[in-house]
Design an enzyme around this catalytic site. Structure first.
Site, mmCIF file in Angstrom:
data_model
loop_
_atom_site.group_PDB
_atom_site.id
_atom_site.type_symbol
_atom_site.label_atom_id
_atom_site.label_comp_id
_atom_site.label_asym_id
_atom_site.label_seq_id
_atom_site.Cartn_x
_atom_site.Cartn_y
_atom_site.Cartn_z
ATOM 1 N N LYS A 158 0.358 3.410 -2.948
ATOM 2 C CA LYS A 158 -0.804 4.297 -3.102
ATOM 3 C C LYS A 158 -0.401 5.768 -3.043
ATOM 4 O O LYS A 158 -1.093 6.633 -3.586
ATOM 5 C CB LYS A 158 -1.845 3.979 -2.023
ATOM 6 N N SER B 207 0.794 -1.238 0.000
ATOM 7 C CA SER B 207 0.000 0.000 0.000
ATOM 8 C C SER B 207 0.822 1.282 0.000
ATOM 9 O O SER B 207 0.265 2.359 -0.202
ATOM 10 C CB SER B 207 -0.932 0.028 1.213
HETATM 11 N N1 GLN Z 1 -2.213 -5.238 -1.990
HETATM 12 C C1 GLN Z 1 -2.815 -5.158 -0.699
HETATM 13 C C2 GLN Z 1 -4.334 -5.298 -0.812
HETATM 14 O O1 GLN Z 1 -4.915 -4.782 -1.726
HETATM 15 C C3 GLN Z 1 -2.426 -3.860 -0.078
HETATM 16 C C4 GLN Z 1 -2.955 -3.705 1.282
HETATM 17 C C5 GLN Z 1 -2.014 -3.001 2.224
HETATM 18 O O2 GLN Z 1 -0.811 -2.930 2.032
HETATM 19 N N2 GLN Z 1 -2.591 -2.518 3.302
HETATM 20 O O3 GLN Z 1 -4.949 -5.938 -0.007
#
Ligand code: GLN
Length: 304
Positions: free
Chosen positions: A66, A63
């Protein structure tokens, strides 16, 4: 400030906490990661890089990606973006569906999965080759060409993406996703599957500690005002339903990933990346948070 001594001391002190958290197991490729890894890297706005432990080991940024995609889309869309995604903490888990129905398919913020999917959807319409564009952006921000997708992790996540597919289809039913949902999840799983080291992550985030300016190549990645806003979003939403506790204990804007990485910044000074794959129940690195709490406490610096 003697960052090297401080991170070496914390590195020794935090070692006994191995075993308290649990590696992410809902993505099979992440369940196989060696849990006993721990590294810290600090990048200062004046160009110094300091590290300890496994700070040159690649891991899945998950994440944390993001933040990169949000920056890329904000540069093109500016504030027009905020009609598709909100700027409020959700108080729910990163992959939760609960608020989406009552809030008409508009996710609370860009850092929960639903919000990140909206951002990636926009990115796919801005760039004809979105995966290559994301890699190019991250490589430029980190100042190294040596960054790539871990395709084993990306494929593993794609094969177990029921929940993210559900989020995508649900938002599409409200008209808030334009892309084909399978294509969207493909790009999203690849961005999450980017492999980076603490050193590369600290370097790639230092522009957020430097009023949007990348100190390595003098590129103004974000305006001063947008850089401030991105930090506000990381502070309020960067750790999902643990964002308040992270602000309370650590006091830095930051972003975590279920691969065990956390990057955080102190504006005007530095960015710091920590990696340790054992997670707390909210999906944030157990030793990572402990490290950052000690870092701001020992140095007596935070944003507050
Ligand atoms: N790729 C993970 C998901 O979509 C990312 C989630 C995370 O790092 N919190 O569940």
């Amino acid at each position: 400030m003697d960052y090297q001594n401080v991170i070496e001391k914390i590195y020794r002190e935090v070692q006994p906490l191995f075993g308290r958290g649990k590696v992410a197991d809902y993505i099979p490729a992440l369940a196989n990661v060696n849990p006993r890894q721990y590294g810290i890297a600090v990048a200062t706005v004046d160009g110094r890089l300091i590290g300890v432990g496994d700070y040159r080991t690649k891991f899945s940024i998950q994440s944390i990606s993001k933040v990169f995609t949000l920056v890329m889309v904000l540069r093109h869309m500016g504030s027009a973006l905020w009609q598709y995604v909100g700027r409020e903490p959700s108080g729910t888990a990163f992959n939760s569906l609960v608020q989406l129905e009552t809030e008409q398919g508009v996710p609370r913020n860009p850092f929960i999965n639903a919000g990140a999917l909206v951002i990636t959807d926009k990115l796919m319409h801005l760039y004809p080759h979105p995966k290559e564009a994301i890699l190019a952006f991250v490589r430029a921000a980190a100042g190294t060409p040596d960054i790539d997708f871990d395709t084993v992790v990306a494929r593993s996540e794609q094969e177990h993406a029921s929940r993210n597919l559900a989020l995508g289809h649900f938002m599409k039913s409200f008209g808030n996703i334009e892309s084909d949902v399978d294509a969207l999840i493909d790009v999203y799983c690849h961005q999450c599957g980017i492999a980076m080291t603490c050193e590369e992550l600290a370097r790639s985030f230092v522009f957020l500690a430097n009023r949007g300016l990348n100190p390595y190549n003098n590129e103004q990645i974000l305006s001063i005002s947008r850089s401030k806003r991105l930090n506000a979003l990381m502070l309020t939403c960067g750790f999902y339903d643990e964002s308040g506790d992270f602000a309370f204990r650590v006091g830095m804007p930051g972003k975590s990933g279920v691969g065990g990485g956390i990057v955080a910044v102190i504006p005007g000074r530095l960015s710091i990346a920590v990696f340790s794959p054992e997670l707390d129940p909210h999906g944030n690195s157990y030793m990572g948070i402990e490290t950052l709490e000690r870092f701001t406490t020992d140095l007596g610096v935070s944003i507050f």
